[in-house]
Enzyme design. Structure first.
Site, mmCIF file in Angstrom:
data_model
loop_
_atom_site.group_PDB
_atom_site.id
_atom_site.type_symbol
_atom_site.label_atom_id
_atom_site.label_comp_id
_atom_site.label_asym_id
_atom_site.label_seq_id
_atom_site.Cartn_x
_atom_site.Cartn_y
_atom_site.Cartn_z
ATOM 1 N N SER A 1 0.799 -1.161 0.950
ATOM 2 C CA SER A 1 0.444 -1.614 2.259
ATOM 3 C C SER A 1 0.861 -3.150 2.349
ATOM 4 O O SER A 1 0.493 -4.126 3.201
ATOM 5 C CB SER A 1 -1.238 -1.746 2.461
ATOM 6 O OG SER A 1 -1.798 -2.025 1.202
ATOM 7 N N CYS B 1 -2.855 8.149 8.556
ATOM 8 C CA CYS B 1 -1.609 8.990 7.697
ATOM 9 C C CYS B 1 -1.518 10.202 7.895
ATOM 10 O O CYS B 1 -2.858 11.014 7.474
ATOM 11 C CB CYS B 1 -1.480 8.402 6.456
ATOM 12 S SG CYS B 1 -0.004 9.105 5.673
ATOM 13 N N GLU C 1 -10.958 6.001 2.858
ATOM 14 C CA GLU C 1 -10.169 7.319 2.783
ATOM 15 C C GLU C 1 -11.379 8.617 2.470
ATOM 16 O O GLU C 1 -11.542 9.492 2.968
ATOM 17 C CB GLU C 1 -8.974 7.597 1.938
ATOM 18 C CG GLU C 1 -8.382 8.894 2.063
ATOM 19 C CD GLU C 1 -7.188 8.996 1.242
ATOM 20 O OE1 GLU C 1 -6.449 7.937 1.100
ATOM 21 O OE2 GLU C 1 -7.132 9.998 0.868
ATOM 22 N N CYS D 1 -0.057 11.034 -2.713
ATOM 23 C CA CYS D 1 1.066 11.298 -1.977
ATOM 24 C C CYS D 1 2.180 10.840 -2.537
ATOM 25 O O CYS D 1 2.161 10.254 -3.468
ATOM 26 C CB CYS D 1 0.861 10.453 -0.597
ATOM 27 S SG CYS D 1 0.867 8.601 -0.971
ATOM 28 N N CYS E 1 4.840 2.092 2.831
ATOM 29 C CA CYS E 1 5.112 3.636 2.869
ATOM 30 C C CYS E 1 5.240 3.956 4.418
ATOM 31 O O CYS E 1 5.037 3.102 5.107
ATOM 32 C CB CYS E 1 3.923 4.326 1.991
ATOM 33 S SG CYS E 1 2.407 3.877 3.088
ATOM 34 N N SER F 1 -6.248 0.801 -3.163
ATOM 35 C CA SER F 1 -6.510 1.390 -4.276
ATOM 36 C C SER F 1 -5.079 1.947 -4.836
ATOM 37 O O SER F 1 -4.872 1.621 -6.227
ATOM 38 C CB SER F 1 -7.118 2.889 -3.601
ATOM 39 O OG SER F 1 -7.051 3.929 -4.554
ATOM 40 N N ASN F 2 -4.012 1.910 -3.941
ATOM 41 C CA ASN F 2 -2.796 2.285 -4.638
ATOM 42 C C ASN F 2 -2.248 1.110 -5.589
ATOM 43 O O ASN F 2 -1.697 1.183 -6.391
ATOM 44 C CB ASN F 2 -1.802 2.860 -3.693
ATOM 45 C CG ASN F 2 -1.237 1.783 -2.864
ATOM 46 O OD1 ASN F 2 -0.082 1.252 -3.274
ATOM 47 N ND2 ASN F 2 -1.737 1.620 -1.810
HETATM 48 S S1 SF4 Z 1 -0.050 5.654 0.715
HETATM 49 FE FE1 SF4 Z 1 -1.605 6.409 2.295
HETATM 50 S S2 SF4 Z 1 -0.475 5.682 4.226
HETATM 51 FE FE2 SF4 Z 1 1.214 5.584 2.450
HETATM 52 S S3 SF4 Z 1 2.115 7.606 2.592
HETATM 53 FE FE3 SF4 Z 1 0.380 7.860 1.007
HETATM 54 S S4 SF4 Z 1 -1.371 8.500 2.127
HETATM 55 FE FE4 SF4 Z 1 0.078 7.935 3.645
#
Ligand code: SF4
Length: 320
Positions: free
Chosen positions: A277, A105, A135, A204, A20, A233-234
């Site tokens: 990531s 970020c 975070e 996000c 991202c 996490s994502n």
């Molecule tokens: S995943 Fe985390 S680093 Fe990437 S855009 Fe979303 S908030 Fe920002």
């Protein structure tokens, strides 16, 4: 037909996937700092949750530390990770005379600012997120201890007893499951109708889009491969989203060598995505591993177009 012909396999490749804008910016900050200041550049915590990325930066001269105490007296910079840090961290860097570059970020910083505004307006703040994630530690550390209550589950939302229900506001971690968070918010909103919501969603764009792409294909594939780190996490959310959307096998792997071929036997259709990531080179590696065993065709399934780019810190713009 030759006896060693590979069985066919359709790969559905999610788009968007992988890096991202926040991760891209954080990695650039470390690379540009190395270019401008030379090695070593210290980085507090994993700059982003990916071993391949971290090892690549280590090889270029980045030194990863858990706490600022581990950094010797030096004029070299220290970079704070994309997940953001508690207010006490830049303050500690200042006391140690460390020059710091902040790779938080901007979408995490947005949540920090929301928390501050709610606090200034005398609101009681709920943070929906996962305990212990960097975070969450950073967001809770924007305000004095006790100012933010963490809610992790629907059960927490049902049990929560605010001190001031009429002055309640919520914020969230940026990388949560969109659906789980909506369920938690629904419980809180029903119990506390006056609760203030973020002006613009805290989860996000990258998290939302990657989950949406997985949902589009999950019921149409035999297995979903999510490339990402176990502490990302994502990435974990992408694996869960696939399972909940009906995919029988949903695996999180760091790279191709983690693929469990016994669980992946006899596939006809497989989905592939990558957490925010995880670099594209690891996606290519996984596709190549499938191509060594199957006659693959690759179809890209696009849920959204992304063109987000974040500005670099002033100190590095000229170097860029
Ligand atoms: S995943 Fe985390 S680093 Fe990437 S855009 Fe979303 S908030 Fe920002």
């Amino acid at each position: 037909m030759p006896t060693d012909a590979k069985p066919p396999l359709a790969i559905l490749l999610c788009s968007p996937r992988g890096f991202c804008a926040g991760v891209d910016r954080a990695i650039q900050i470390v690379e540009l700092a190395l270019k401008k200041f030379g090695a070593p550049v210290y980085v507090r915590h994993e700059i982003v949750h990916n071993r391949y990325v971290v090892d690549g930066l280590k090889a270029k001269g980045a030194v990863f530390v858990e706490e600022l105490d581990e950094i010797p007296d030096t004029g070299q910079p220290v970079v704070f990770s994309a997940h953001g840090v508690a207010k006490a961290v830049p303050e500690a860097a200042r006391l140690k005379n460390l020059f710091h570059l902040d790779a938080t970020c901007p979408l995490v910083t947005k949540v920090h600012r929301e928390a501050e505004i709610h606090y200034r307006k005398g609101r009681e703040i709920v943070l929906i997120g996962h305990a212990g994630h960097p975070e969450v530690v950073g967001t809770m550390g924007q305000l004095p201890e006790g100012a933010i209550t963490l809610i992790e589950t629907e059960a927490d939302a049902r049990a929560f007893q605010p001190k001031a229900p009429e002055k309640l506001a919520y914020i969230t971690q940026t990388t949560l499951s969109v659906d789980d968070t909506a369920a938690i918010v629904a419980i809180l909103s029903e119990r506390f109708p006056a609760m203030t919501a973020p002006h613009k969603e805290d989860i996000c764009y990258a998290t939302t889009n990657r989950q949406e792409a997985v949902k589009r294909i999950a019921s149409d594939i035999d297995a979903m491969i999510v490339i990402g780190a176990p502490n990302s996490s994502n990435s974990q959310r992408l694996r869960e989203v696939a399972t909940r959307a009906g995919c029988a096998v949903s695996l999180l792997v760091q790279r191709a060598s983690d693929l469990d071929w016994r669980r992946l036997a006899g596939l006809r259709r497989v989905g592939i995505t990558a957490g925010a990531s995880a670099p594209e080179v690891l996606v290519e590696e996984v596709i190549d591993a499938f191509a060594a065993r199957y006659a693959v065709t690759v179809e890209v399934v696009t849920a959204a177009e992304e063109a987000v780019v974040f500005n670099l810190p002033k100190a590095l713009r000229e170097t860029a």
